[in-house]
Structure formats: C-alpha cells, structure tokens
Design a protein around this motif. Sequence first.
Motif, mmCIF file in Angstrom:
data_model
loop_
_atom_site.group_PDB
_atom_site.id
_atom_site.type_symbol
_atom_site.label_atom_id
_atom_site.label_comp_id
_atom_site.label_asym_id
_atom_site.label_seq_id
_atom_site.Cartn_x
_atom_site.Cartn_y
_atom_site.Cartn_z
ATOM 1 N N ILE A 44 0.829 -1.210 0.000
ATOM 2 C CA ILE A 44 0.000 0.000 0.000
ATOM 3 C C ILE A 44 0.867 1.266 0.000
ATOM 4 C CG2 ILE A 44 -1.575 1.366 1.447
ATOM 5 C CD1 ILE A 44 -2.884 -1.371 2.215
ATOM 6 N N LEU A 45 1.989 1.212 0.702
ATOM 7 C CA LEU A 45 2.858 2.395 0.785
ATOM 8 C C LEU A 45 3.689 2.619 -0.485
ATOM 9 C CD1 LEU A 45 4.057 2.150 4.478
ATOM 10 C CD2 LEU A 45 2.557 3.890 3.485
ATOM 11 N N GLN A 46 3.633 1.678 -1.426
ATOM 12 C CA GLN A 46 4.383 1.820 -2.675
ATOM 13 C C GLN A 46 3.513 2.499 -3.723
ATOM 14 O OE1 GLN A 46 7.602 1.090 -2.222
ATOM 15 N NE2 GLN A 46 6.721 0.639 -0.234
ATOM 16 N N SER A 47 3.369 3.785 -3.591
ATOM 17 C CA SER A 47 2.551 4.555 -4.523
ATOM 18 C C SER A 47 3.435 5.590 -5.218
ATOM 19 C CB SER A 47 1.402 5.226 -3.773
ATOM 20 O OG SER A 47 1.917 6.062 -2.765
ATOM 21 N N PRO A 48 2.961 6.114 -6.337
ATOM 22 C CA PRO A 48 3.755 7.145 -7.023
ATOM 23 C C PRO A 48 4.016 8.339 -6.100
ATOM 24 C CG PRO A 48 1.902 6.442 -8.375
ATOM 25 C CD PRO A 48 1.725 5.813 -7.024
ATOM 26 N N PRO A 49 5.118 9.018 -6.307
ATOM 27 C CA PRO A 49 5.440 10.173 -5.474
ATOM 28 C C PRO A 49 4.350 11.235 -5.534
ATOM 29 C CG PRO A 49 7.270 9.632 -6.920
ATOM 30 C CD PRO A 49 6.129 8.777 -7.327
ATOM 31 N N SER A 50 4.156 11.872 -4.426
ATOM 32 C CA SER A 50 3.169 12.943 -4.328
ATOM 33 C C SER A 50 3.829 14.281 -4.655
ATOM 34 C CB SER A 50 2.617 12.981 -2.903
ATOM 35 O OG SER A 50 1.830 14.121 -2.717
ATOM 36 N N LEU A 51 3.033 15.206 -5.117
ATOM 37 C CA LEU A 51 3.559 16.544 -5.368
ATOM 38 C C LEU A 51 3.743 17.323 -4.077
ATOM 39 C CD1 LEU A 51 1.489 17.524 -8.537
ATOM 40 C CD2 LEU A 51 3.855 16.732 -8.424
ATOM 41 N N SER A 52 3.141 16.831 -3.016
ATOM 42 C CA SER A 52 3.219 17.507 -1.728
ATOM 43 C C SER A 52 4.391 16.953 -0.907
ATOM 44 C CB SER A 52 1.912 17.294 -0.956
ATOM 45 O OG SER A 52 2.078 17.616 0.396
ATOM 46 N N LEU A 53 5.282 17.827 -0.526
ATOM 47 C CA LEU A 53 6.423 17.426 0.294
ATOM 48 C C LEU A 53 5.954 16.882 1.637
ATOM 49 C CD1 LEU A 53 9.472 17.239 0.671
ATOM 50 C CD2 LEU A 53 9.445 19.611 1.461
ATOM 51 N N LYS A 54 4.922 17.482 2.181
ATOM 52 C CA LYS A 54 4.381 17.034 3.470
ATOM 53 C C LYS A 54 3.878 15.593 3.368
ATOM 54 C CE LYS A 54 0.842 17.999 6.872
ATOM 55 N NZ LYS A 54 -0.397 18.660 7.171
ATOM 56 N N GLU A 55 3.131 15.282 2.299
ATOM 57 C CA GLU A 55 2.621 13.918 2.115
ATOM 58 C C GLU A 55 3.765 12.922 1.948
ATOM 59 O OE1 GLU A 55 -0.296 13.533 -0.984
ATOM 60 O OE2 GLU A 55 -1.502 15.177 -0.166
ATOM 61 N N GLU A 56 4.791 13.302 1.204
ATOM 62 C CA GLU A 56 5.942 12.419 1.010
ATOM 63 C C GLU A 56 6.659 12.148 2.331
ATOM 64 O OE1 GLU A 56 7.350 10.396 -1.457
ATOM 65 O OE2 GLU A 56 5.322 10.800 -2.089
ATOM 66 N N ARG A 57 6.802 13.168 3.141
ATOM 67 C CA ARG A 57 7.450 12.979 4.444
ATOM 68 C C ARG A 57 6.622 12.067 5.341
ATOM 69 N NH1 ARG A 57 9.881 18.993 5.585
ATOM 70 N NH2 ARG A 57 11.730 18.711 4.299
ATOM 71 N N GLU A 58 5.300 12.215 5.270
ATOM 72 C CA GLU A 58 4.423 11.333 6.056
ATOM 73 C C GLU A 58 4.550 9.883 5.593
ATOM 74 O OE1 GLU A 58 0.558 13.095 5.592
ATOM 75 O OE2 GLU A 58 0.991 14.717 7.008
ATOM 76 N N LYS A 59 4.583 9.681 4.264
ATOM 77 C CA LYS A 59 4.747 8.317 3.735
ATOM 78 C C LYS A 59 6.109 7.743 4.126
ATOM 79 C CE LYS A 59 3.322 8.867 -0.628
ATOM 80 N NZ LYS A 59 3.059 8.516 -2.031
#
Length: 86
Positions: A44-59
């Motif tokens: 589930i955590l293997q998703s395409p990168p997000s445009l949001s830095l905050k979301e990427e840091r959370e992942k």
Amino acid sequence: MMRKEELQALHPTTLAVLCDKLASVCSDASTVAKCRGLKAEWVILQSPPSLSLKEEREKDAKRWDLRKRMLGFLEGHDEVDFYPKV
C-alpha cells in the motif's frame, strides 16, 4: 537465527518478500496473519510520489516505522523458517 545486522542490511522490499515467504510456509495462523498484514502494508505504501512534500514525508515516516516493525518481527525467525518443509 537471522542476526539483526543481517536483516538491517536488507532493503524493505526484501523484508516484505521474506514476510510473504514466511506466510506461505508457516502453519501458525497468527504468524501467517501478521506476515500478510506487514506485506500488505508495504504494498500500500508503494505509490507514485506525491507533489506535496508534506505527504511524502508522512509516507516516508510510515515506511520507516513499517521497516522497523518488519525487522522486529523477522528477527526471531531462522533462515529455514522461510522455506517449505519437506
């Protein structure tokens, strides 16, 4: 037993594969459920990168936490636990 250092050297995807292997050969229902849950979480955590830095840091934080939980779970198993019993 797999040593902690050996497991820590593995990529998290490899840890997820080990969880999957253990689930496929183990006869203990609770171990199988835990293995499948850890692997499913990783997928589930293997998703395409997000445009949001905050979301990427959370992942990234979730991936790091999951990696630690996989390490803790797999640390108590022998290498032979990952192969079918004949």
